[in-house]
Every structure is written in C-alpha cells, then in structure tokens.
Design an enzyme around this catalytic site. Structure first.
Site, short mmCIF file in Angstrom:
data_model
loop_
_atom_site.label_atom_id
_atom_site.label_comp_id
_atom_site.label_asym_id
_atom_site.label_seq_id
_atom_site.Cartn_x
_atom_site.Cartn_y
_atom_site.Cartn_z
N TYR A 53 0.82 -1.22 0.00
CA TYR A 53 0.00 0.00 0.00
C TYR A 53 0.86 1.27 0.00
O TYR A 53 0.44 2.29 -0.54
CB TYR A 53 -1.03 -0.03 1.14
CG TYR A 53 -2.10 -1.06 0.85
CD1 TYR A 53 -3.13 -0.77 -0.04
CD2 TYR A 53 -2.05 -2.34 1.40
CE1 TYR A 53 -4.09 -1.72 -0.36
CE2 TYR A 53 -3.01 -3.30 1.08
CZ TYR A 53 -4.02 -2.99 0.20
OH TYR A 53 -4.95 -3.94 -0.14
N ARG A 56 1.36 1.67 -3.65
CA ARG A 56 0.12 2.14 -4.30
C ARG A 56 -0.10 3.63 -4.03
O ARG A 56 -0.48 4.40 -4.89
CB ARG A 56 -1.12 1.39 -3.78
CG ARG A 56 -1.13 -0.10 -3.94
CD ARG A 56 -1.68 -0.53 -5.28
NE ARG A 56 -0.67 -0.51 -6.34
CZ ARG A 56 0.35 -1.37 -6.44
NH1 ARG A 56 0.52 -2.33 -5.58
NH2 ARG A 56 1.22 -1.25 -7.42
N HIS A 104 -14.44 1.53 0.04
CA HIS A 104 -13.36 0.61 0.38
C HIS A 104 -12.16 1.30 1.01
O HIS A 104 -11.07 0.74 1.02
CB HIS A 104 -12.94 -0.18 -0.88
CG HIS A 104 -14.03 -1.08 -1.39
ND1 HIS A 104 -14.08 -1.57 -2.66
CD2 HIS A 104 -15.13 -1.57 -0.76
CE1 HIS A 104 -15.17 -2.33 -2.81
NE2 HIS A 104 -15.82 -2.33 -1.67
P1 NAD Z 1 -12.37 -4.40 -11.63
O1 NAD Z 1 -10.90 -4.38 -11.88
O2 NAD Z 1 -13.02 -5.66 -11.19
O3 NAD Z 1 -13.12 -3.96 -12.98
C1 NAD Z 1 -12.70 -2.85 -13.72
C2 NAD Z 1 -13.74 -2.50 -14.75
O4 NAD Z 1 -13.30 -1.32 -15.40
C3 NAD Z 1 -13.90 -3.59 -15.84
O5 NAD Z 1 -15.28 -3.85 -16.05
C4 NAD Z 1 -13.28 -2.91 -17.08
O6 NAD Z 1 -13.93 -3.28 -18.29
C5 NAD Z 1 -13.51 -1.44 -16.77
N1 NAD Z 1 -12.58 -0.54 -17.46
C6 NAD Z 1 -11.33 -0.79 -17.93
N2 NAD Z 1 -10.83 0.32 -18.52
C7 NAD Z 1 -11.79 1.30 -18.39
C8 NAD Z 1 -11.87 2.65 -18.78
N3 NAD Z 1 -10.87 3.26 -19.44
N4 NAD Z 1 -12.99 3.34 -18.51
C9 NAD Z 1 -14.04 2.75 -17.84
N5 NAD Z 1 -14.01 1.46 -17.46
C10 NAD Z 1 -12.91 0.74 -17.72
O7 NAD Z 1 -12.67 -3.21 -10.64
P2 NAD Z 1 -13.80 -3.01 -9.54
O8 NAD Z 1 -15.11 -3.53 -10.04
O9 NAD Z 1 -13.69 -1.59 -9.12
O10 NAD Z 1 -13.37 -3.97 -8.33
C11 NAD Z 1 -12.01 -4.11 -7.90
C12 NAD Z 1 -11.74 -3.65 -6.48
O11 NAD Z 1 -10.37 -3.19 -6.40
C13 NAD Z 1 -12.54 -2.46 -6.04
O12 NAD Z 1 -12.64 -2.47 -4.68
C14 NAD Z 1 -11.65 -1.31 -6.48
O13 NAD Z 1 -11.86 -0.12 -5.85
C15 NAD Z 1 -10.26 -1.80 -6.12
N6 NAD Z 1 -9.26 -1.10 -6.99
C16 NAD Z 1 -9.15 0.27 -6.86
C17 NAD Z 1 -8.28 0.97 -7.67
C18 NAD Z 1 -8.21 2.47 -7.50
O14 NAD Z 1 -8.40 2.96 -6.39
N7 NAD Z 1 -7.98 3.24 -8.55
C19 NAD Z 1 -7.50 0.30 -8.64
C20 NAD Z 1 -7.62 -1.10 -8.72
C21 NAD Z 1 -8.54 -1.78 -7.90
#
Ligand code: NAD
Length: 249
Positions: A53, A56, A104
C-alpha cells in the site's frame, strides 16, 4: 436540483494510469489477492501489506484526474452529484467533486488496527512497521479488505435509494456488497453504465455506453442534456433534466 448518483470502480481511474484489478495487465496478475487485500493477509504478513500500500499510495499521488473525473465534478453546477466509489485513490476529490463516499477506504489515510474509528490523514507518508496509533496498536492502511465489513454501505444504500439517475462507471460488478448497490436504484429511475467491456448479464433496462470513462462520461452528460429524460415514480412521469449548457472539463 435533481440527484445524480455515480458508482465508480477501478475503470474510472484507468485513464489516469492506475491499473484495474481484473483486466489483462491488472494488478491481480502480479499479486496474490489474498496476500495483499484480505484481513488474513494482514495477520500473516503486515510488512508485505504495508509495502504494497505504500507503493500504491506513491503511484496514485503521481497520477492526475482524467476527463471523466473532471466532467463529473463540473456536473455539480447543474445537479446534486453524489459519488460512491470503490476506489481508494483520491482522484474524484482532486478533480473537484465535493460529495464523495469511499466504500473501500482511502490510501491517503491510516487507521488503528484495534479501533476502526481512529483514522489519521497521512497524505503521501508511508506507514512503517512499529508505527502505532494513540491506543498503542500498529497503524494499518485505511482500506476495507476482503473478509471485513463495509461500514459505509448503509449510507451508500440510502444515497442510491434517492437517486433520480444512477450512473455506474468502470466496475466489473464482481465485488460485493458494492455490486449489489445497483439493485437499490428506485423503480423508474434511469440507470446508465459506462464501461468499454460491460459486465455480462445486465438488465435490458440499463442504458449502456460501451466506452472508456472520459468519452463515456462526455456522452452520458450530452445525453442527459439533450434527451428529455424522465423518471417514472409510479404516480406518473417527471422530467429529470433541465436545460443546461454544454459542460466542459
Ligand atoms: P475491476 O478491476 O473488477 O473492474 C474494472 C472494470 O473497469 C472492468 O469492467 C473494465 O472493463 C472497466 N474498465 C477498464 N478500462 C476502463 C476505462 N478506461 N474506462 C471505464 N471502465 C474501464 O474493478 P472493480 O469492479 O472496481 O473492483 C475491484 C476492487 O479493487 C474495487 O474495490 C476497487 O476499488 C479496487 N481497486 C481500486 C483501484 C483504485 O483505487 N484506482 C485500482 C484497482 C482496484
């Protein structure tokens, strides 16, 4: 003002350079989810979790909000906008959104490992093994891990239940309970979904924009602006959208 509730996932931040979890090249390919995102992982190897983390946190702070984040923030001129995000980055806030609920947790905060209400804003600082909260327990990232309750869920449900429009962006709808929020949208309120690879098995009543977050939010706003969208609340239809000018990021 009418209320737009936006539920965002990792895809929302993909165009800012933050990897999603499940796409190819996603974070899960490099790390074992149970080692870095579960409460068991924390008990087993807190040092590894802290390093994961800390890394990250550095990455997200080096990224900038994308056009999607910026447009959602501008939408507050015309609507009461509530963002409910599964993301642990702070890109919605940095884009200017004022009403953001993190389901989260948040990377820029740390919490006590014995008292979930003891939360500290740490910004870009690392958390080290041996760093303690005021009750003497190890500080941990302010992240909701697999195997833990989602304390903000009740507030999120209430927000979705009062939405005039629900817009879901960039989530595979795989992580529960967040994914279940979709089902709390009021009967008759339009539901939109923006994702270049939309999840399968969606209800036919959901309006899908199969685009990335930047272009997708632009199209969503344009359609809200120009299509006479209506909400059927059972007693009849009401207009959701007033006339408003083009919104630029
Ligand atoms: P996920 O990784 O399961 O799904 C990501 C989704 O985003 C997919 O459906 C994909 O098709 C879509 N995607 C890919 N590129 C995109 C774009 N340019 N524009 C719009 N959509 C796009 O993510 P989730 O459903 O959020 O679940 C994963 C868990 O991990 C959650 O709790 C999430 O918050 C966490 N996470 C957070 C971050 C962050 O804070 N940025 C990054 C990675 C994972």
């Amino acid at each position: 003002m009418k209320k737009i509730v936006v539920l965002t996932g990792a895809g929302m931040s993909a165009e800012s350079g933050i990897r999603t979890f499940r796409d190819s090249n996603g974070l899960w390919e490099e790390f074992d989810v149970m080692e870095v995102a579960s409460i068991e992982g924390w008990y087993k190897n807190p040092g590894l979790m802290l390093r994961f983390y800390n890394e990250r946190r550095k990455q997200i702070l080096a990224c900038e909000p994308n056009m999607g984040h910026l447009l959602l923030a501008r939408l507050e001129t015309n609507f009461e906008v509530h963002i409910i995000t599964q993301n642990i980055d702070n890109l919605h806030e940095r884009a200017g959104s004022t009403n953001v609920l993190h389901l989260h947790g948040e990377l820029i905060k740390a919490r006590s490992s014995v008292d979930p209400l003891l939360i500290y804003t740490i910004g870009n600082k690392e958390i080290q093994l041996g760093e303690k909260c005021e009750k003497g327990s190890q500080l941990r990232p302010f992240i909701v891990w697999f195997g833990e309750e989602v304390p903000a869920m009740e507030a999120a449900i209430q927000t979705v239940e009062s939405a005039d429009i629900l817009c879901i962006i960039g989530t595979s709808l795989n992580v529960y309970p967040a994914a279940g929020l979709l089902h709390y949208a009021p009967y008759g309120s339009p539901v939109w979904l923006i994702d270049p690879n939309p999840p399968s098995g969606l209800s036919k009543s959901i309006h899908v924009i199969a685009k990335g977050a930047g272009e997708g939010v632009e199209e969503f706003i344009e359609r809200v602006r120009t299509e006479k969208m209506r909400r059927n609340d059972g007693d009849g239809e009401t207009d959701i959208c007033m006339e408003f000018g083009k919104i630029n990021p």
